[in-house]
Design an enzyme around this catalytic site. Structure first.
Site, PDB file in Angstrom:
ATOM      1  N   ASP A  36      27.212  -8.245 -22.145  1.00 33.09           N
ATOM      2  CA  ASP A  36      27.413  -6.792 -21.200  1.00 33.09           C
ATOM      3  C   ASP A  36      27.032  -5.957 -22.292  1.00 33.09           C
ATOM      4  O   ASP A  36      26.971  -4.820 -21.593  1.00 33.09           O
ATOM      5  CB  ASP A  36      28.739  -6.723 -20.748  1.00 33.09           C
ATOM      6  N   ASP A 294     -11.781  13.208   1.419  1.00 35.98           N
ATOM      7  CA  ASP A 294     -11.077  11.824   0.669  1.00 35.98           C
ATOM      8  C   ASP A 294      -9.888  11.523   1.274  1.00 35.98           C
ATOM      9  O   ASP A 294      -9.477  10.489   1.483  1.00 35.98           O
ATOM     10  CB  ASP A 294     -10.895  12.235  -0.788  1.00 35.98           C
ATOM     11  N   GLY A 429     -12.373   2.273   1.225  1.00 35.25           N
ATOM     12  CA  GLY A 429     -13.596   1.634   1.714  1.00 35.25           C
ATOM     13  C   GLY A 429     -14.773   1.267   0.895  1.00 35.25           C
ATOM     14  O   GLY A 429     -15.223   0.045   0.715  1.00 35.25           O
ATOM     15  N   MET A 430     -15.146   2.134  -0.166  1.00 37.18           N
ATOM     16  CA  MET A 430     -16.193   1.815  -1.346  1.00 37.18           C
ATOM     17  C   MET A 430     -15.814   0.919  -2.041  1.00 37.18           C
ATOM     18  O   MET A 430     -16.441   0.098  -2.661  1.00 37.18           O
ATOM     19  CB  MET A 430     -16.493   3.342  -2.141  1.00 37.18           C
TER      20      MET A 430
END
Length: 504
Positions: A36, A294, A429-430
């Site tokens: 512990d 963007d 996307g790109m």
């Protein structure tokens, strides 16, 4: 090796030790068996501390089980009192040692008769509360102890500072980006012409606590730690507090408005309209970015959010209201404060999740299949397994989320950091187009992937698929195949594509 059990919030004694080790010149004695006592290593590694962690384990072994713990615990307290000369020694058991049901109140009292330091037993039910609740309770207990002690000695300082001042309550060791957030809070209050009276517990002395009432009001930036202390100070010393987390432009504005209202109730009129406008339009890049082309690429993208109360609710608000992201569901592992969390996020998503089980969260994420996850270190692991990007926004975290560089989440600079985190977490996307163009990444196959890969496309469907722009073609193909596998369709036709489009 397989993970047997994951805890989003640690056991209660970790919370107590975080508070004790955050104060200056406070030592903690942990009454615990071997196994512990990992806190010292964890704190030294994550916080990159150069000094030894002020925590000593009073080990429960077979001799203790045979004779009892009093002699050993008292001797350890007195030994550390002589060696370290602390102002306060906090004694805490763990869940394991609590099973012995020993009279630790008596142990602490016996040690206090001989020690020069104050000795305090952490007043926490180790079976019913977690790390965060214990942190909140221990901080309130220490503040109450020293203020009541100062009141009896008539050494409490009640005279308010000449100019507006604030106590920042709840900045604690091992907190998520807490040190960076504190720098931003100092800057924010400095801009508002409000001085910092005390920051507790991080870096403060217990002897400074008698100066708490000198401040005009208190600030609790995190819901998890500090609320009990602020409520105590409000009740006993009539000190108002601000509990809005200044994370994201909307909540920063709400935070400043609440500060403005608090000062107004204290008959100190201020108007921060010009400051908010200047910071939002010229200092923070987030507002400009949210209107840029963007960020418009994120509109309609799906995300799920999971974490502690403060960061999960704030991040969900930023995604939904500032970035235009569709938050499919938002959740927290802090089930003990479910009502507050539900009130914070009920207008963001219809689905609100409360769970401490990482397997439940993993299943939900898999079923939802979001574009991105914002969560803890565990959700990061889940995302890697499922091939979904994840931005880490909440504890528990690993060492990479204790950065050496400046990375606040609060304040106006925090909005820039969060905007970067959100944008860079999405596969856009790109990037999809480039991955498709260069063959993507090598990934291990899964049963689900094998099922989908067995589905065939008709010649007409392939021609229709090739008409779709390259940067979204891969996503359309994936969604259509997923739909076909659910509907037990072996060959995808043009009609199947349109059915999948309507469905998904």
């Amino acid at each position: 090796m397989k993970l047997a059990y994951w805890m989003y919030a640690g056991p209660a004694h970790i919370g107590t030790l975080r508070i004790a080790s955050s104060f200056n010149n406070v030592h903690a004695i942990m009454h615990a068996p071997l196994g512990d006592d990992y806190f010292n290593v964890m704190r030294s590694m994550l916080e990159r501390e150069r000094d030894f962690t002020p925590v000593t384990a009073s080990i429960v072994d077979r001799h203790v089980l045979a004779r009892g713990s009093r002699e050993k615990v008292v001797n350890n307290i007195l030994r550390k009192d002589k060696e370290e000369r602390p102002d306060l020694i906090v004694l805490t058991p763990t869940c394991t040692s609590s099973i012995l049901q020993e009279d630790l109140h008596n142990f602490a009292y016996r040690a206090s008769l001989e020690s020069s330091a104050d000795v305090l037993l952490a007043d926490v039910n180790h079976y019913r509360v977690n790390e965060l609740q214990a942190s909140d309770r221990t901080l309130e207990q220490i503040v109450r102890f020293y203020l009541e002690k100062a009141c009896k000695k008539k050494t409490v300082h009640f005279k308010k500072t000449l100019k507006p001042s604030v106590n920042i309550i709840g900045v604690v060791g091992l907190g998520f980006h807490n040190q960076h957030d504190l720098s931003e809070l100092r800057r924010l209050f400095g801009d508002l012409n409000i001085s910092i009276n005390l920051v507790i517990p991080e870096g403060s002395s217990v002897h400074d606590l008698c100066d708490l009432p000198c401040a005009w009001f208190n600030c609790v930036p995190y819901r998890e730690v500090g609320m009990l202390t602020a409520q105590y100070l409000q009740k006993e010393f009539n000190m108002p507090f601000v509990d809005v987390t200044p994370m994201g432009l909307m909540k920063i504005t709400n935070f400043i408005r609440q500060v403005e209202n608090v000062l107004g109730t204290l008959e100190y009129s201020v108007n921060y309209d010009m400051y908010i406008d200047t910071q939002t339009r010229f200092i923070s890049q987030s507002a400009w970015f949210s209107r840029s082309i963007d960020c418009q690429n994120l509109t309609g993208k799906t995300a799920v959010v999971f974490g502690d109360l403060t960061h999960a609710s704030s991040m969900a608000r930023i995604l939904h209201s500032e970035m235009g992201v569709n938050v499919k569901w938002v959740g927290t592992y802090c089930k003990y404060d479910a009502e507050w969390f539900r009130n914070e996020v009920s207008d963001i998503s219809k689905k609100i999740v409360f769970s401490e089980d990482h397997a439940v969260i993993a299943k939900l994420i898999k079923e939802t299949d979001p574009a991105v996850i914002f969560g803890t270190q565990m959700e990061r692991h889940i995302g890697k397994k499922l091939g979904i990007p994840c931005g880490v926004i909440s504890s528990p975290v690993h060492i990479q989320n204790f950065p050496l560089s400046y990375r606040p989440f609060l304040g106006y600079e925090g909005t820039n950091q969060i905007a970067d985190l959100i944008y860079n977490s999405f596969t856009l996307g790109m990037e999809d187009h480039l991955l498709d163009l260069f063959g993507g990444h090598d990934v291990l196959s899964s049963p689900q992937a094998d099922n989908i890969s067995s589905i065939k496309w008709s010649q007409e469907a392939i021609l229709e698929l090739n008409k779709i722009p390259g940067f979204v073609r891969k996503t359309v193909k994936k969604n259509t195949e997923f739909f076909a596998s659910q509907q037990l369709i072996d060959v995808i036709t043009v009609e199947t594509m349109y059915l999948a489009k309507e469905k998904l």
